[in-house]
Design a protein around this motif. Structure first.
Motif, short mmCIF file in Angstrom:
data_model
loop_
_atom_site.label_atom_id
_atom_site.label_comp_id
_atom_site.label_asym_id
_atom_site.label_seq_id
_atom_site.Cartn_x
_atom_site.Cartn_y
_atom_site.Cartn_z
N THR A 1 1.04 -1.12 0.13
CA THR A 1 0.03 0.04 0.02
C THR A 1 0.83 1.20 0.03
O THR A 1 0.51 2.24 -0.51
N HIS B 1 -1.89 -0.51 -9.82
CA HIS B 1 -2.54 -1.55 -9.02
C HIS B 1 -1.77 -2.86 -8.67
O HIS B 1 -0.94 -2.98 -9.16
N SER C 1 -9.03 8.00 -12.01
CA SER C 1 -9.85 8.08 -10.69
C SER C 1 -9.07 8.90 -9.77
O SER C 1 -7.83 9.25 -10.11
N GLY D 1 -8.69 6.84 -4.65
CA GLY D 1 -9.17 5.36 -5.06
C GLY D 1 -8.25 4.46 -5.39
O GLY D 1 -8.48 3.25 -4.95
N THR D 2 -7.10 4.91 -6.02
CA THR D 2 -6.11 3.89 -6.35
C THR D 2 -5.47 3.41 -5.09
O THR D 2 -5.22 2.05 -4.89
N ASN E 1 -7.78 1.07 -3.39
CA ASN E 1 -7.95 -0.18 -3.93
C ASN E 1 -6.98 -1.28 -3.70
O ASN E 1 -6.85 -2.55 -3.73
N VAL F 1 -7.41 -2.88 -0.50
CA VAL F 1 -8.47 -3.88 -0.57
C VAL F 1 -7.91 -5.07 -1.24
O VAL F 1 -8.34 -6.40 -0.97
N MET F 2 -7.09 -4.82 -2.43
CA MET F 2 -6.61 -6.08 -3.16
C MET F 2 -5.74 -6.99 -2.06
O MET F 2 -5.76 -8.29 -2.45
#
Length: 124
Positions: free
Chosen positions: A27, A49, A63, A67-68, A71, A74-75
Motif C-alpha cells: 500500500t 494496481h 480515478s 481510490g487507487t 484499491n 482492498v486487493m
C-alpha cells in the motif's frame, strides 16, 4: 510444552509479521508511485494496481489517488502475502514515463520510490 508447539507458535507469529510488513509495503509503494507519477491526463497515475497474476493487462479508468491507494489496500486484504504479488501499471506509455520522457519526473523515479519504500518498511 513440547518444542513443536513452540515452533508452530513462532511460525504463526512470524507469518503474521511478514503479512503485516508486505501489506504495508504494497500500500505504501502504490501510494508513493501514485503521488510521484508524472501527471497529464491522470490515466497513468490512476493505473497503479496490485495483481497476483503477472500477466494482468487491465487499464483502469481515471480515478482519484485516494481510490487507487484504497484499491491497493482492498486487493491485499485477506490474501496470503507470504506469496508474490505484482504492482503494475498497464498504460501503453508507462515505459517512456519511467525512462524520463516527462519533464515532471526524471528517469528512475520508480526505482527510487521502490528503494525508499523498501528501506522505510523493511529497513533494507
Amino acid at each position: 510444552m513440547g518444542s513443536g508447539v513452540f515452533t508452530k507458535g513462532v511460525k504463526k507469529e512470524l507469518i503474521g509479521y511478514v503479512q503485516e510488513l508486505n501489506l504495508e509495503f504494497g500500500t505504501t509503494l502504490v501510494r508513493s508511485l501514485t503521488n510521484i507519477n508524472p501527471l497529464d491526463t491522470g490515466l497513468s497515475r490512476s493505473n497503479w494496481h496490485i495483481t497476483f497474476t503477472p500477466d494482468s493487462n487491465n487499464i483502469l479508468p481515471v480515478s482519484s489517488n485516494i481510490g487507487t491507494v484504497g484499491n491497493a489496500a482492498v486487493m491485499l486484504q485477506g490474501k496470503d502475502l507470504t506469496k508474490d504479488f505484482n504492482i503494475v501499471n498497464n498504460v501503453p506509455y508507462i515505459v517512456p514515463l519511467l525512462n524520463g520522457h516527462s519533464k515532471q519526473a526524471k528517469r528512475g523515479w520508480m526505482d527510487r520510490s521502490i528503494s525508499h519504500n523498501l528501506d522505510k518498511v523493511y529497513g533494507v
